[in-house]
Write a protein that holds these residues in place. Structure first.
Motif, mmCIF file in Angstrom:
data_model
loop_
_atom_site.group_PDB
_atom_site.id
_atom_site.type_symbol
_atom_site.label_atom_id
_atom_site.label_comp_id
_atom_site.label_asym_id
_atom_site.label_seq_id
_atom_site.Cartn_x
_atom_site.Cartn_y
_atom_site.Cartn_z
ATOM 1 N N THR B 81 -5.648 -4.303 -5.161
ATOM 2 C CA THR B 81 -5.812 -2.858 -5.091
ATOM 3 C C THR B 81 -4.793 -2.192 -4.187
ATOM 4 O O THR B 81 -4.539 -0.998 -4.315
ATOM 5 C CB THR B 81 -7.201 -2.502 -4.537
ATOM 6 O OG1 THR B 81 -7.387 -3.213 -3.327
ATOM 7 C CG2 THR B 81 -8.272 -2.884 -5.528
ATOM 8 N N GLU B 106 -5.327 3.103 1.460
ATOM 9 C CA GLU B 106 -4.196 2.504 0.760
ATOM 10 C C GLU B 106 -3.077 2.155 1.728
ATOM 11 O O GLU B 106 -2.762 2.931 2.630
ATOM 12 C CB GLU B 106 -3.664 3.470 -0.301
ATOM 13 C CG GLU B 106 -4.538 3.537 -1.526
ATOM 14 C CD GLU B 106 -3.738 3.984 -2.744
ATOM 15 O OE1 GLU B 106 -2.659 4.562 -2.559
ATOM 16 O OE2 GLU B 106 -4.210 3.753 -3.864
ATOM 17 N N VAL B 107 -2.521 0.977 1.520
ATOM 18 C CA VAL B 107 -1.430 0.519 2.372
ATOM 19 C C VAL B 107 -0.324 -0.055 1.490
ATOM 20 O O VAL B 107 -0.556 -0.323 0.309
ATOM 21 C CB VAL B 107 -1.912 -0.569 3.355
ATOM 22 C CG1 VAL B 107 -2.974 -0.021 4.291
ATOM 23 C CG2 VAL B 107 -2.431 -1.768 2.603
ATOM 24 N N PRO B 108 0.873 -0.241 2.045
ATOM 25 C CA PRO B 108 1.924 -0.896 1.267
ATOM 26 C C PRO B 108 1.440 -2.260 0.805
ATOM 27 O O PRO B 108 0.726 -2.944 1.538
ATOM 28 C CB PRO B 108 3.066 -1.018 2.265
ATOM 29 C CG PRO B 108 2.857 0.099 3.217
ATOM 30 C CD PRO B 108 1.369 0.243 3.338
ATOM 31 N N LEU B 109 1.829 -2.641 -0.382
ATOM 32 C CA LEU B 109 1.368 -3.888 -0.979
ATOM 33 C C LEU B 109 1.564 -5.087 -0.069
ATOM 34 O O LEU B 109 0.757 -6.002 -0.055
ATOM 35 C CB LEU B 109 2.116 -4.117 -2.299
ATOM 36 C CG LEU B 109 1.270 -4.060 -3.570
ATOM 37 C CD1 LEU B 109 0.185 -3.010 -3.460
ATOM 38 C CD2 LEU B 109 2.160 -3.816 -4.775
ATOM 39 N N SER B 110 2.634 -5.049 0.712
ATOM 40 C CA SER B 110 2.926 -6.213 1.535
ATOM 41 C C SER B 110 1.920 -6.398 2.675
ATOM 42 O O SER B 110 1.959 -7.396 3.371
ATOM 43 C CB SER B 110 4.345 -6.109 2.103
ATOM 44 O OG SER B 110 4.579 -4.821 2.614
ATOM 45 N N TYR B 111 1.054 -5.435 2.850
ATOM 46 C CA TYR B 111 0.030 -5.572 3.883
ATOM 47 C C TYR B 111 -1.356 -5.844 3.294
ATOM 48 O O TYR B 111 -2.317 -6.015 4.021
ATOM 49 C CB TYR B 111 -0.051 -4.305 4.744
ATOM 50 C CG TYR B 111 1.177 -4.071 5.573
ATOM 51 C CD1 TYR B 111 1.419 -4.811 6.712
ATOM 52 C CD2 TYR B 111 2.105 -3.103 5.205
ATOM 53 C CE1 TYR B 111 2.552 -4.602 7.478
ATOM 54 C CE2 TYR B 111 3.241 -2.878 5.960
ATOM 55 C CZ TYR B 111 3.455 -3.639 7.099
ATOM 56 O OH TYR B 111 4.579 -3.427 7.843
ATOM 57 N N ILE B 138 -2.643 -0.718 11.050
ATOM 58 C CA ILE B 138 -2.903 -1.873 10.195
ATOM 59 C C ILE B 138 -2.873 -3.134 11.051
ATOM 60 O O ILE B 138 -1.901 -3.386 11.757
ATOM 61 C CB ILE B 138 -1.863 -1.991 9.071
ATOM 62 C CG1 ILE B 138 -1.831 -0.702 8.246
ATOM 63 C CG2 ILE B 138 -2.166 -3.200 8.188
ATOM 64 C CD1 ILE B 138 -0.776 -0.703 7.157
ATOM 65 N N LEU B 198 0.248 -4.738 12.844
ATOM 66 C CA LEU B 198 1.367 -4.886 11.928
ATOM 67 C C LEU B 198 2.106 -3.576 11.717
ATOM 68 O O LEU B 198 3.309 -3.547 11.547
ATOM 69 C CB LEU B 198 0.866 -5.397 10.574
ATOM 70 C CG LEU B 198 0.107 -6.716 10.603
ATOM 71 C CD1 LEU B 198 -0.410 -7.058 9.215
ATOM 72 C CD2 LEU B 198 1.004 -7.825 11.113
ATOM 73 N N ALA B 199 1.366 -2.491 11.720
ATOM 74 C CA ALA B 199 2.011 -1.215 11.412
ATOM 75 C C ALA B 199 1.139 -0.044 11.820
ATOM 76 O O ALA B 199 -0.063 -0.183 12.041
ATOM 77 C CB ALA B 199 2.309 -1.134 9.919
ATOM 78 N N PHE B 201 0.442 4.067 10.677
ATOM 79 C CA PHE B 201 0.643 4.942 9.544
ATOM 80 C C PHE B 201 0.065 6.325 9.829
ATOM 81 O O PHE B 201 -1.057 6.431 10.294
ATOM 82 C CB PHE B 201 -0.069 4.337 8.331
ATOM 83 C CG PHE B 201 0.399 4.903 7.050
ATOM 84 C CD1 PHE B 201 1.611 4.539 6.531
ATOM 85 C CD2 PHE B 201 -0.378 5.823 6.367
ATOM 86 C CE1 PHE B 201 2.066 5.067 5.339
ATOM 87 C CE2 PHE B 201 0.066 6.352 5.184
ATOM 88 C CZ PHE B 201 1.289 5.980 4.659
#
Lengths: 205, 205
Positions: B81, B106-111, B138, B198-199, B201
């Motif tokens: 998702t 929603e987050v970037p797919l890589s996370y 994240i 990790l990040a 946002f």
DNA sequence: TCAAATACTCGTAAGTTACTCGTAAGAAAT
DNA sequence: ATTTCTTACGAGTAACTTACGAGTATTTGA
């Protein structure tokens, strides 16, 4: 089904990136010799080894038949990855700085539209908005903006991030941090909106 | 179809987490040597022992055949998702505040991995790190961290975001902004790592 | 409370893989 | 028909993984 992403060794990755970059810059694929020079390899045999290897793993293809010259190419990347192009570096008060090899940055799916792009912030010039060196800004490309939106603004070819306030007597640009000064666009100023800022993204390592 | 979480010994867990971390940061798996240095192990034999052990228990796999280099990988369940659960609100100096209706962000797919989660920052207590009210963080859930990583730290049940520096005489937590004070964890303090950041946002409206 | 099992650690060396070299013959392009 | 590129081959080396044997902490359990 899915684009199989072989994870390549660092050296192979570098090899692929070189071809990508070369093709991008020169509008044609490199010869083996050019790869050799560019990557400081001392033997064509080595270049050939990489080509075979990468071709076998599907990370490299060629446009023509065997033996065709300058035929190396990177196969199409996967489509719906939820990533956007990184168009350049932005530092308040300086022109946008373009980026050599076009990178792409993964973003949340809800931002992955073709009219959006990403900028990377350079320096601490936006620190008053809590945006720091290395942060990524997701922008929707458009020439107009609503009252109060945060925009990428170009003033006399200098780029910056500010809130947009059109007034009867001219445009005002406010920093998000009220402690800083407001910019008023005069008639003599060249002004353009580069897009609306949708989000800021910071990666910790 | 559930994530089978073998309960590993602390040391094995740390081993797995190191590999995960390394792969994340460097975009490629570590070599045995790199694991050895990173974990302050003095022998490749020890590393090998862990690998065999963990591989046998299914907590570790490798991408290639036997003997392939940099092939270690954590069997991972990627969520399709591209979104992560929002677990709570974090404000420096207060306990984590859980959220009633579990939202997902929603987050970037890589996370988008199942071991990750999102926290929302409440208040301006992290403003010195350029993280402001409403920002999303994240986090990857794990109990150990590498030197210098930014972690979600629980000290006596108070949550905060700090850089993690284990020292011979105890753990130090540094704010990212050097103008602020360092926290030293004493023997009487209850301390736990909630995960690695990790990040960050931030959504502009 | 001691012994035994288990969990981990060490150093070294042999075995493989990933990459590198130089050279030259073959094919395409000019 | 000469020049510009691609392919082939054989041999070498550095980077990594794996094997082995022996040892030390830590937990279990009687």
């Amino acid at each position: 089904m899915e684009a199989m992403k072989k994870d390549l060794s660092p050296k192979k990755q570098r090899f692929v990136e070189f071809i990508q970059n070369f093709t991008d810059v020169n509008k044609r694929a490199p010869t083996f010799q050019e790869i050799m020079n560019g990557l400081k390899i001392r033997s064509l045999g080595t270049v050939n080894w990489y080509v075979r290897e990468l071709e076998h793993s599907g990370s490299l293809k060629r446009s023509g038949a065997s033996n065709t010259k300058r035929a190396l190419m990177i196969p199409e990347q996967k489509q719906n990855t939820g990533s956007l192009p990184l168009l350049g570096l932005i530092a308040a008060g300086y022109p946008l700085e373009a980026i050599e090899n076009r990178e792409s940055i993964e973003v949340p799916l809800s931002y992955a539209y073709s009219e959006n792009y990403v900028l990377r912030v350079k320096g601490d010039s936006m620190i008053d908005d809590n945006i720091q060196d290395g942060d990524y800004v997701i922008v929707r490309q458009q020439a107009s903006a609503e009252n109060g939106q945060t925009v990428v603004a170009f003033i006399n070819n200098e780029a910056t991030l500010k809130r947009y306030y059109p007034k009867p007597d001219g445009i005002e640009l406010h920093p998000r941090n009220p402690a800083y000064t407001v910019i008023r666009i005069g008639a003599e100023d060249e002004f353009k909106i580069g897009g609306v800022v949708l989000a800021v993204f910071r990666r910790y390592e």
